[in-house]
Enzyme design. Structure first.
Site: not given
Lengths: 334, 210
Positions: A56, A218
């Site tokens: 991320h 995700h």
């Protein structure tokens, strides 16, 4: 698979080695996987620790520094860190004033941070936890794992970090962080899946000419698939979905912090064009944008797409947002 | 009666099956999760194997507690705490007896599965590892092989379910039609137990009782 890596097993450690080489102002423990502000020790301030899966970036290690996080613990790709990591991070930054854990609402993050908080408590470190759950694409009900934490994590980390930098006590830093989360909502869109190093191929199939609405961070598909839309149409859907829920938490015409966040593979040319549409929709609905941020901040590897996060901000939140920050990925006023 | 060495071999057998099935577990985790279940569990059970290679603790309970702690420290995500809790709680129930009966193991596993359900806040039908563990442990009263088969059937039966826990729950109805990776790996755990028991019983056919 064409990835700039040595091997899927070493991808996180290699990235941390690179971070250490590029940023001597950070204390990077590659083996134990914690990134700590070098100037934090003995600061006498509340520690602000965040963590979550890798993949991320710049979240979270990129937000370690003056005015934001004291430490971050990156897990494996899309996998939460383990309790030992979080405990070590808390121990490294605690100066007796306690530590705030900022976590995103995913089952793994919640369970591991819960265990870490118990261990820290046994070690005599005061811990407060704040759960970020801003994603309007997920129904917050008994029949889901609850709303996901996405873009609002940036707002929560910045504002909590600013309050800690000012010397606010733990309960106040935690209360501010919870207030920011409660006042924030997000909605994400994918134009393509991502490729995790472990799998080596796209996480889902998205045929040409289609997009996914309501994605998380995700690489998972969203709630709905639709034929490709223009930036203008996507902005209508995303901002509409966010405002619909945000109207329940604050004055409908109050100012907002706006984040147009890239998922990793969408160029700034597109993100700025998209932001123009977001700003237009907000203007049409009479919502003043107090501050805006456009870029790749809470990403999902090489996923194409973006998310919109809005936070209803009062004067205090705006002041803390404007406070100086000096991290590798976010920097102003200093 | 089962000794610590039996439990060490069980954990080693889990490592072998996770190694064999890691790619498939990750593949199952792609459409509804985040494509890391196989690689995460493999990292965990390789760490368990390494910990046991360094020395098998003296009792069955201690073996499972070591394995559980190792998983929590090595895996992360949801599977680390959930599998870690399953093994730790089962190990705690077994206490420090140097040998345990099959009946004691059945009761301990029952407690371990209960701890997983409590930690994850899930129930059978939510499309999680419990859909394999609950029927698997229920069938333990028949035999280890029956438990393995019930767990496998439980995993296969997750295909038509809509996920209500974990990351797959975010997909809502789109989670339907996919086999749950957690239930699949849970079936591997009980499958490895049955294999370990089969080879132990073949080596010592004179074992009394069950």
């Amino acid at each position: 698979m064409r990835m700039l890596i040595n091997s899927p097993e070493t991808v996180v450690a290699d990235a941390l080695r690179g971070m250490a080489a590029a940023h001597p102002e950070l204390d990077v423990d590659v083996e134990r996987r914690i990134v700590v502000r070098r100037d934090v020790r003995g600061g006498g301030r509340v520690g602000v620790v965040s963590g979550g899966g890798s993949g991320h970036e710049p979240l979270h290690a990129g937000f370690v520094g003056y005015g934001m996080l004291s430490a971050a613990c990156p897990g494996e790709v899309f996998t939460s860190p383990v309790p030992d990591q979080m405990l070590r991070a808390a121990t490294a930054v605690d100066s007796g004033q306690g530590v705030l854990f900022i976590l995103k609402n995913y089952t793994g993050d919640v369970l591991n941070f819960e265990m870490a908080a118990e261990l820290a408590d046994e070690d005599g470190i005061r811990i407060e936890r704040v759960l970020v759950n801003d994603d309007v694409a997920v129904t917050d009900s008994l029949h889901t794992a609850g709303r996901r934490g996405t873009g609002a994590t940036l707002f929560v980390e910045k504002i909590a970090g600013a309050a800690a930098e000012e010397g606010a006590p733990l309960d106040r830093v935690a209360a501010l962080a919870r207030r920011v989360n409660a006042a924030s909502r997000s909605f994400g869109v994918a134009l393509g899946p991502c490729t995790t190093p472990a799998k080596g191929s796209p996480t889902f199939d998205l045929p040409e000419g289609e997009l996914e609405l309501g994605i998380g961070i995700h690489g998972e598909p969203g709630r709905e698939r639709r034929p490709m839309m223009t930036a203008r149409e996507i902005a209508e859907v995303a901002v509409g979905a966010v405002l619909q829920e945000l109207d329940e938490v604050g004055p409908a015409d109050g100012p907002v912090l706006a984040l147009v966040n890239g998922m990793g593979a969408t160029p700034l040319l597109e993100l700025y064009g998209f932001h123009a549409e977001v700003a237009r929709v907000l203007a049409e609905r009479g919502v003043p944008v107090a501050r805006a941020l456009v870029g790749n901040y809470v990403t999902a590897l090489d996923m194409a797409g973006c998310s919109v996060t809005l936070c209803r901000a009062d004067d205090e939140l705006l002041r803390l947002w404007d406070a100086p920050v000096q991290t590798t990925a976010l920097r102003w006023g200093r | 009666m089962r000794d610590a060495e039996f439990f060490g071999r069980w954990m080693a057998a889990v490592a072998v099956s996770v190694e064999r099935e890691a790619d498939r577990l990750t593949e199952l985790d792609s459409p509804i999760g985040d494509a890391d279940h196989g690689s995460n569990l493999l990292r965990g059970f390789l760490a368990v194997r390494a910990a046991l290679d360094a020395g098998v603790p003296p009792s069955p309970g201690a073996v499972l507690q070591l394995a559980g702690r190792t998983l929590i420290g090595a895996v992360g995500g949801a599977s680390g705490p959930l599998y870690g809790t399953l093994l730790r709680r089962t190990g705690k129930e077994l206490g420090d007896a140097p040998e345990v009966s099959d009946d004691a193991l059945r009761k301990a596993l029952y407690a371990g599965v209960g701890a997983v359900a409590q930690l994850g806040g899930a129930a059978p039908g939510d499309k999680t590892m419990l859909d394999a563990l609950v029927p698997g442990v229920a069938a333990l009263s028949t035999s280890y092989r029956a438990a393995a088969e019930a767990a496998l059937n439980g995993a296969l039966a997750t295909v038509p379910l809509q996920a209500r826990k974990g990351r797959a729950s975010y997909l809502g109805e789109r989670s339907i039609g996919h086999q749950d990776p957690g239930a699949t790996s849970a079936a591997l755990l009980l499958g490895a137990l049955a294999d370990t028991a089969d080879s132990a019983d073949a080596a010592a056919p004179a074992e009394d009782g069950e």
